[in-house]
Write a protein that holds these residues in place. Sequence first.
Motif, mmCIF file in Angstrom:
data_model
loop_
_atom_site.group_PDB
_atom_site.id
_atom_site.type_symbol
_atom_site.label_atom_id
_atom_site.label_comp_id
_atom_site.label_asym_id
_atom_site.label_seq_id
_atom_site.Cartn_x
_atom_site.Cartn_y
_atom_site.Cartn_z
ATOM 1 N N LYS A 1 7.693 -7.714 2.108
ATOM 2 C CA LYS A 1 8.474 -8.755 0.914
ATOM 3 C C LYS A 1 7.483 -9.048 0.019
ATOM 4 C CE LYS A 1 11.743 -11.104 3.992
ATOM 5 N NZ LYS A 1 11.882 -12.452 4.741
ATOM 6 N N LYS A 2 6.251 -9.065 0.189
ATOM 7 C CA LYS A 2 5.187 -9.298 -0.749
ATOM 8 C C LYS A 2 4.840 -7.959 -1.495
ATOM 9 C CE LYS A 2 1.385 -10.306 2.327
ATOM 10 N NZ LYS A 2 0.437 -11.031 2.873
ATOM 11 N N HIS A 3 5.312 -6.852 -1.116
ATOM 12 C CA HIS A 3 4.958 -5.638 -1.495
ATOM 13 C C HIS A 3 3.344 -5.328 -1.310
ATOM 14 C CE1 HIS A 3 9.019 -5.235 -3.360
ATOM 15 N NE2 HIS A 3 8.640 -6.370 -3.698
ATOM 16 N N ALA A 4 3.123 -5.695 -0.196
ATOM 17 C CA ALA A 4 1.517 -5.299 0.185
ATOM 18 C C ALA A 4 1.729 -4.006 1.120
ATOM 19 C CB ALA A 4 0.902 -6.352 1.179
ATOM 20 N N THR A 5 1.743 -2.911 0.292
ATOM 21 C CA THR A 5 1.715 -1.493 1.045
ATOM 22 C C THR A 5 0.766 -1.303 1.963
ATOM 23 O OG1 THR A 5 2.638 -1.022 -1.180
ATOM 24 C CG2 THR A 5 2.094 0.996 0.346
ATOM 25 N N GLN B 1 4.513 -10.307 10.684
ATOM 26 C CA GLN B 1 3.702 -10.159 9.603
ATOM 27 C C GLN B 1 4.105 -8.929 8.818
ATOM 28 O OE1 GLN B 1 -0.448 -10.309 11.378
ATOM 29 N NE2 GLN B 1 -1.164 -9.724 9.418
ATOM 30 N N MET B 2 4.399 -7.457 9.490
ATOM 31 C CA MET B 2 4.963 -6.560 8.739
ATOM 32 C C MET B 2 6.005 -6.848 7.881
ATOM 33 S SD MET B 2 5.894 -2.639 10.014
ATOM 34 C CE MET B 2 7.420 -3.088 10.473
ATOM 35 N N MET B 3 6.813 -7.605 8.329
ATOM 36 C CA MET B 3 7.991 -7.882 7.363
ATOM 37 C C MET B 3 7.753 -8.790 6.054
ATOM 38 S SD MET B 3 10.609 -6.454 8.696
ATOM 39 C CE MET B 3 11.888 -6.880 7.810
ATOM 40 N N ALA B 4 6.577 -9.635 6.417
ATOM 41 C CA ALA B 4 6.098 -10.601 5.358
ATOM 42 C C ALA B 4 5.352 -9.754 4.355
ATOM 43 C CB ALA B 4 5.066 -11.525 5.752
ATOM 44 N N ALA B 5 4.764 -8.697 4.784
ATOM 45 C CA ALA B 5 4.029 -7.705 3.902
ATOM 46 C C ALA B 5 4.922 -6.678 3.140
ATOM 47 C CB ALA B 5 3.004 -6.831 4.773
ATOM 48 N N ARG C 1 -11.833 5.209 0.668
ATOM 49 C CA ARG C 1 -12.690 4.365 1.135
ATOM 50 C C ARG C 1 -12.311 2.922 0.927
ATOM 51 N NH1 ARG C 1 -17.661 5.330 2.824
ATOM 52 N NH2 ARG C 1 -18.472 3.482 2.206
ATOM 53 N N ARG C 2 -11.624 2.658 -0.386
ATOM 54 C CA ARG C 2 -10.865 1.340 -0.582
ATOM 55 C C ARG C 2 -9.984 0.952 0.497
ATOM 56 N NH1 ARG C 2 -6.756 -0.696 -2.363
ATOM 57 N NH2 ARG C 2 -5.687 1.218 -2.884
ATOM 58 N N VAL C 3 -9.110 1.936 0.558
ATOM 59 C CA VAL C 3 -8.028 1.759 1.318
ATOM 60 C C VAL C 3 -8.396 1.504 3.010
ATOM 61 C CG1 VAL C 3 -5.962 2.807 2.607
ATOM 62 C CG2 VAL C 3 -6.250 2.963 0.133
ATOM 63 N N LEU C 4 -9.292 2.244 3.435
ATOM 64 C CA LEU C 4 -9.902 1.874 4.810
ATOM 65 C C LEU C 4 -10.483 0.552 5.036
ATOM 66 C CD1 LEU C 4 -11.344 5.752 5.439
ATOM 67 C CD2 LEU C 4 -9.502 4.533 6.644
ATOM 68 N N GLU C 5 -11.035 0.306 4.005
ATOM 69 C CA GLU C 5 -11.732 -0.987 3.994
ATOM 70 C C GLU C 5 -10.903 -2.197 3.886
ATOM 71 O OE1 GLU C 5 -14.524 -0.940 0.338
ATOM 72 O OE2 GLU C 5 -16.189 0.206 1.709
ATOM 73 N N GLU C 6 -9.736 -2.217 3.067
ATOM 74 C CA GLU C 6 -8.633 -3.014 3.239
ATOM 75 C C GLU C 6 -7.918 -2.915 4.371
ATOM 76 O OE1 GLU C 6 -4.582 -4.303 0.678
ATOM 77 O OE2 GLU C 6 -5.934 -2.669 -0.216
ATOM 78 N N GLU C 7 -7.717 -2.052 5.007
ATOM 79 C CA GLU C 7 -6.975 -1.967 6.435
ATOM 80 C C GLU C 7 -7.964 -2.470 7.474
ATOM 81 O OE1 GLU C 7 -4.644 2.410 6.250
ATOM 82 O OE2 GLU C 7 -6.341 2.350 7.214
ATOM 83 N N ASN C 8 -9.299 -2.026 7.413
ATOM 84 C CA ASN C 8 -10.177 -2.755 8.467
ATOM 85 C C ASN C 8 -10.003 -4.215 8.274
ATOM 86 O OD1 ASN C 8 -10.859 -0.117 9.323
ATOM 87 N ND2 ASN C 8 -12.767 -0.238 8.384
ATOM 88 N N ALA C 9 -9.971 -4.835 6.966
ATOM 89 C CA ALA C 9 -10.018 -6.361 7.058
ATOM 90 C C ALA C 9 -8.714 -6.798 7.748
ATOM 91 C CB ALA C 9 -10.033 -6.763 5.347
ATOM 92 N N ILE C 10 -7.411 -6.255 7.384
ATOM 93 C CA ILE C 10 -6.206 -6.360 7.984
ATOM 94 C C ILE C 10 -6.511 -6.518 9.610
ATOM 95 C CG2 ILE C 10 -3.731 -6.069 8.337
ATOM 96 C CD1 ILE C 10 -4.035 -4.856 5.192
#
Length: 144
Positions: A15-19, A9-13, A72-81
């Motif tokens: 490749k799609k530049h999902a930092t 999953q990390m490798m796929a992220a 807050r935006r980054v934390l919310e995105e991390e939490n969703a992941i």
Amino acid sequence: MQKDDLKRQMMAAMKKHATVEKEILRVVLGEVDVAESRGGKPLSEEELLGVVRKLLKSNEETLAISEREEQRRVLEEENAILQALLPARWEVARIASELAAFAAELRAAPNDGAATGLAMKRLKAAAAPVDGKDVALAVRQLRS
């Protein structure tokens, strides 16, 4: 979920530049590596999920006190992941349904806390994906 799944999953992220996804998965893998080095053996699936839950809880605590919008935006995105890595939690109604067979035992407990402890013991033995707060609500419903 296994460690290899996280790596893929990390490798796929990457490749799609999902930092954000790449970085939070890197943190999870780092925490898994630390836990494995302390224990001297690979983590079980439940232990790995425990690492994810710990990171999610830490993020939620930080989010509660964070004032910067970008953080807050980054934390919310991390939490969703992180949340997506965990199995779906049972709703209160499902928990109550599963515990219905033990309702008499739960009512016999001296208080809600003791009843919740009994319920958690039953649910953990069944490897049920539950949250303690939801179990407490279900127990209160069954005891009333």
